[in-house]
Design a protein around this motif. Structure first.
Motif, PDB file in Angstrom:
ATOM      1  N   PHE A  72       0.863  -1.189   0.000  1.00  0.00           N
ATOM      2  CA  PHE A  72       0.000   0.000   0.000  1.00  0.00           C
ATOM      3  C   PHE A  72       0.893   1.231   0.000  1.00  0.00           C
ATOM      4  N   GLU A  73       0.654   2.092  -0.973  1.00  0.00           N
ATOM      5  CA  GLU A  73       1.430   3.315  -1.123  1.00  0.00           C
ATOM      6  C   GLU A  73       2.934   3.034  -1.169  1.00  0.00           C
ATOM      7  N   GLY A  74       3.285   1.954  -1.895  1.00  0.00           N
ATOM      8  CA  GLY A  74       4.691   1.627  -2.127  1.00  0.00           C
ATOM      9  C   GLY A  74       5.401   0.948  -0.984  1.00  0.00           C
ATOM     10  N   MET A  75       4.641   0.463   0.012  1.00  0.00           N
ATOM     11  CA  MET A  75       5.263  -0.199   1.154  1.00  0.00           C
ATOM     12  C   MET A  75       4.548  -1.511   1.440  1.00  0.00           C
ATOM     13  N   THR A  76       5.301  -2.470   1.996  1.00  0.00           N
ATOM     14  CA  THR A  76       4.687  -3.741   2.388  1.00  0.00           C
ATOM     15  C   THR A  76       3.793  -3.515   3.599  1.00  0.00           C
ATOM     16  N   THR A  77       2.712  -4.275   3.659  1.00  0.00           N
ATOM     17  CA  THR A  77       1.752  -4.117   4.750  1.00  0.00           C
ATOM     18  C   THR A  77       1.860  -5.202   5.805  1.00  0.00           C
ATOM     19  N   GLY A  78       2.694  -6.200   5.563  1.00  0.00           N
ATOM     20  CA  GLY A  78       2.799  -7.336   6.473  1.00  0.00           C
ATOM     21  C   GLY A  78       1.883  -8.479   6.095  1.00  0.00           C
ATOM     22  N   THR A  79       1.036  -8.281   5.100  1.00  0.00           N
ATOM     23  CA  THR A  79       0.137  -9.326   4.611  1.00  0.00           C
ATOM     24  C   THR A  79       0.774 -10.019   3.414  1.00  0.00           C
ATOM     25  N   PRO A  80       0.237 -11.177   2.971  1.00  0.00           N
ATOM     26  CA  PRO A  80       0.853 -11.901   1.861  1.00  0.00           C
ATOM     27  C   PRO A  80       0.959 -11.049   0.596  1.00  0.00           C
ATOM     28  N   ILE A  81       2.129 -11.086  -0.012  1.00  0.00           N
ATOM     29  CA  ILE A  81       2.367 -10.364  -1.264  1.00  0.00           C
ATOM     30  C   ILE A  81       2.151 -11.332  -2.417  1.00  0.00           C
ATOM     31  N   SER A  82       1.205 -11.020  -3.275  1.00  0.00           N
ATOM     32  CA  SER A  82       0.907 -11.873  -4.423  1.00  0.00           C
ATOM     33  C   SER A  82       1.427 -11.208  -5.692  1.00  0.00           C
ATOM     34  N   LEU A  83       2.188 -11.977  -6.471  1.00  0.00           N
ATOM     35  CA  LEU A  83       2.795 -11.476  -7.702  1.00  0.00           C
ATOM     36  C   LEU A  83       2.335 -12.329  -8.882  1.00  0.00           C
ATOM     37  N   MET A  84       2.106 -11.691 -10.020  1.00  0.00           N
ATOM     38  CA  MET A  84       1.678 -12.423 -11.210  1.00  0.00           C
ATOM     39  C   MET A  84       2.489 -11.983 -12.419  1.00  0.00           C
ATOM     40  N   ILE A  85       2.845 -12.962 -13.253  1.00  0.00           N
ATOM     41  CA  ILE A  85       3.554 -12.720 -14.510  1.00  0.00           C
ATOM     42  C   ILE A  85       2.784 -13.440 -15.613  1.00  0.00           C
ATOM     43  N   GLU A  86       2.276 -12.710 -16.569  1.00  0.00           N
ATOM     44  CA  GLU A  86       1.507 -13.331 -17.656  1.00  0.00           C
ATOM     45  C   GLU A  86       2.432 -14.027 -18.644  1.00  0.00           C
ATOM     46  N   ASN A  87       1.997 -15.182 -19.155  1.00  0.00           N
ATOM     47  CA  ASN A  87       2.672 -15.845 -20.269  1.00  0.00           C
ATOM     48  C   ASN A  87       2.096 -15.285 -21.562  1.00  0.00           C
ATOM     49  N   THR A  88       2.951 -14.830 -22.452  1.00  0.00           N
ATOM     50  CA  THR A  88       2.470 -14.168 -23.671  1.00  0.00           C
ATOM     51  C   THR A  88       2.989 -14.786 -24.966  1.00  0.00           C
ATOM     52  N   ASP A  89       3.944 -15.740 -24.875  1.00  0.00           N
ATOM     53  CA  ASP A  89       4.554 -16.259 -26.108  1.00  0.00           C
ATOM     54  C   ASP A  89       4.635 -17.783 -26.090  1.00  0.00           C
ATOM     55  N   GLN A  90       3.530 -18.425 -25.675  1.00  0.00           N
ATOM     56  CA  GLN A  90       3.505 -19.887 -25.695  1.00  0.00           C
ATOM     57  C   GLN A  90       3.349 -20.395 -27.122  1.00  0.00           C
ATOM     58  N   ARG A  91       4.029 -21.488 -27.443  1.00  0.00           N
ATOM     59  CA  ARG A  91       3.822 -22.162 -28.735  1.00  0.00           C
ATOM     60  C   ARG A  91       3.586 -23.630 -28.443  1.00  0.00           C
ATOM     61  N   SER A  92       2.394 -23.922 -27.957  1.00  0.00           N
ATOM     62  CA  SER A  92       2.077 -25.283 -27.518  1.00  0.00           C
ATOM     63  C   SER A  92       2.134 -26.293 -28.652  1.00  0.00           C
ATOM     64  N   LYS A  93       1.922 -25.824 -29.899  1.00  0.00           N
ATOM     65  CA  LYS A  93       1.934 -26.745 -31.042  1.00  0.00           C
ATOM     66  C   LYS A  93       3.301 -27.417 -31.214  1.00  0.00           C
ATOM     67  N   ASP A  94       4.361 -26.777 -30.693  1.00  0.00           N
ATOM     68  CA  ASP A  94       5.690 -27.374 -30.804  1.00  0.00           C
ATOM     69  C   ASP A  94       5.783 -28.717 -30.084  1.00  0.00           C
ATOM     70  N   TYR A  95       4.854 -28.960 -29.155  1.00  0.00           N
ATOM     71  CA  TYR A  95       4.918 -30.158 -28.325  1.00  0.00           C
ATOM     72  C   TYR A  95       3.880 -31.203 -28.723  1.00  0.00           C
ATOM     73  N   GLY A  96       3.126 -30.930 -29.807  1.00  0.00           N
ATOM     74  CA  GLY A  96       2.082 -31.856 -30.215  1.00  0.00           C
ATOM     75  C   GLY A  96       2.594 -33.234 -30.585  1.00  0.00           C
ATOM     76  N   ASP A  97       3.795 -33.279 -31.189  1.00  0.00           N
ATOM     77  CA  ASP A  97       4.335 -34.562 -31.647  1.00  0.00           C
ATOM     78  C   ASP A  97       4.824 -35.448 -30.503  1.00  0.00           C
ATOM     79  N   ILE A  98       4.998 -34.878 -29.324  1.00  0.00           N
ATOM     80  CA  ILE A  98       5.591 -35.660 -28.232  1.00  0.00           C
ATOM     81  C   ILE A  98       4.641 -35.815 -27.046  1.00  0.00           C
ATOM     82  N   LYS A  99       3.363 -35.513 -27.244  1.00  0.00           N
ATOM     83  CA  LYS A  99       2.444 -35.545 -26.109  1.00  0.00           C
ATOM     84  C   LYS A  99       2.301 -36.940 -25.506  1.00  0.00           C
ATOM     85  N   ASP A 100       2.548 -37.976 -26.291  1.00  0.00           N
ATOM     86  CA  ASP A 100       2.439 -39.345 -25.783  1.00  0.00           C
ATOM     87  C   ASP A 100       3.790 -40.007 -25.587  1.00  0.00           C
ATOM     88  N   LYS A 101       4.873 -39.244 -25.802  1.00  0.00           N
ATOM     89  CA  LYS A 101       6.223 -39.789 -25.640  1.00  0.00           C
ATOM     90  C   LYS A 101       6.893 -39.172 -24.415  1.00  0.00           C
TER      91      LYS A 101
END
Length: 357
Positions: A72-101
């Motif tokens: 709050f206002e640039g300072m920790t409050t003593g409560t749990p700090i939750s951080l998030m980082i979005e994934n923006t460049d996934q290429r799941s198709k690269d793994y299609g050939d090995i999904k069962d291997k």
């Protein structure tokens, strides 16, 4: 899935998968009224993020962190700090050939044996993508440590090519893509990794982490030893297969006279230690010398060379892992090692305050 948390008082829980919408962490136990900002956390995430040079995976992730709670206002409050980082460049198709291997060297088989289901897209939770959360948590841990304790790491070996320790210069670490303290080793590693990368192969590395300014008396003598917690933290990093504190395995080559760190009274009249074979830790407790920890990272298991394996149906087959992968994942492990050192030290300093005041 249990055991997604580490730490005693300074406690970090990470969440998310490599190809999910986001990854993140919750950092609990942080004292209140510490100044913190997204930009300060981002500084360390930028050191780890992929795609910065040809020696890293070319997955393009901004790794932009968002603080969701705990400030709050640039300072920790003593409560749990939750951080998030979005994934923006996934290429799941690269793994299609090995999904069962099952990829040799990966956690595919063991995850399936344990859970009966696995996320084949980049390895899910077993992906090194999760380590971005640790780096973010490490930025907060540094705030707990304050300005008096400094954590630095460097890459000291790639494959069989080791640095010359006589050339060690901390100022050089940030001037090259390898975090090398020996500038003469940089062109050697460049040529070596270019050859590895062109072959579609990979190679391992050794990272060394130092902590300066840690006072004597931090740690515990039996089940929460500072060095055992450090070893566990470093071993929890993806692809790490070995950890050393101080001389480590080399201590087995030394005599008692060679290994003993002799003591003396310094100019201020305080007990001091001349050498540092112990790596700054004696009996699980910090000695006041700099803490030194090394860890070995195995070669990236995802390679273009065909490898023999089996599939989920029990058939023997071959596999080639396509996609974007680090020829030496140890390079990006340098800021991760720093983060884990910072988290463990912050945890133990808070433990010390709780017990000793």
């Amino acid at each position: 899935m249990s055991y997604n948390s580490f730490g005693h008082i300074f406690r970090v829980t990470t969440w998310g998968e490599s190809h999910g919408p986001a990854i993140g962490c919750v950092v609990d136990g942080v004292p209140s009224r510490l100044t913190i900002s997204e930009d300060e956390i981002q500084h360390f995430l930028d050191q780890r993020k992929p795609g910065q040079n040809r020696f890293m995976t070319q997955r393009q992730e901004a790794d932009k962190v968002q603080i969701l709670s705990g400030t709050f206002e640039g300072m920790t409050t003593g409560t749990p700090i939750s951080l998030m980082i979005e994934n923006t460049d996934q290429r799941s198709k690269d793994y299609g050939d090995i999904k069962d291997k099952y990829r040799p060297g990966h956690a595919d088989f063991t995850y399936m044996e344990k859970y009966g289901i696995r996320d084949h897209r980049g390895g899910g939770r077993s992906s090194a993508r999760e380590t971005a959360c640790r780096v973010a948590a490490g930025a907060i841990a540094r705030k707990v440590l304050g300005l008096g304790i400094e954590v630095k790491a460097a890459l000291v070996q790639i494959g069989e090519h080791e640095i010359n320790r006589d050339n060690w210069d901390w100022d050089e670490v940030g001037n090259n893509p390898f975090w090398s303290p020996d500038k003469d080793m940089v062109p050697v590693w460049e040529k070596y990794l270019d050859d590895i990368r062109k072959k579609g192969s990979s190679i391992g590395a050794v990272i060394e982490v130092h902590a300066f300014g840690v006072p004597a008396g931090i740690g515990a003598p039996v089940y929460a030893k500072l060095d055992s917690d450090l070893a566990g933290a470093m071993m929890s990093i993806n692809a790490v297969k070995g950890v050393e504190i101080g001389e480590g395995f080399n201590a087995a080559r030394l005599t008692g006279e060679e290994n003993a760190d002799e003591m003396y009274m310094d100019e201020a009249g305080n007990p001091a230690i001349r050498t540092n074979h112990a790596g700054g830790i004696l009996g699980g407790i910090s000695s006041g010398k700099e803490i030194v920890c090394r860890f070995a990272v195995k070669p990236t298991s995802s390679i273009l060379t065909p490898r023999k394996t089996v599939d989920r149906a029990g058939n023997e087959t071959e596999i080639i892992t396509k996609g974007r992968h680090d020829p030496c994942v140890g390079i990006r492990a340098v800021p991760i090692g720093e983060a884990m050192m910072a988290c463990v030290l912050a945890d133990h300093i808070l433990l010390h305050r709780a017990q000793q005041g």
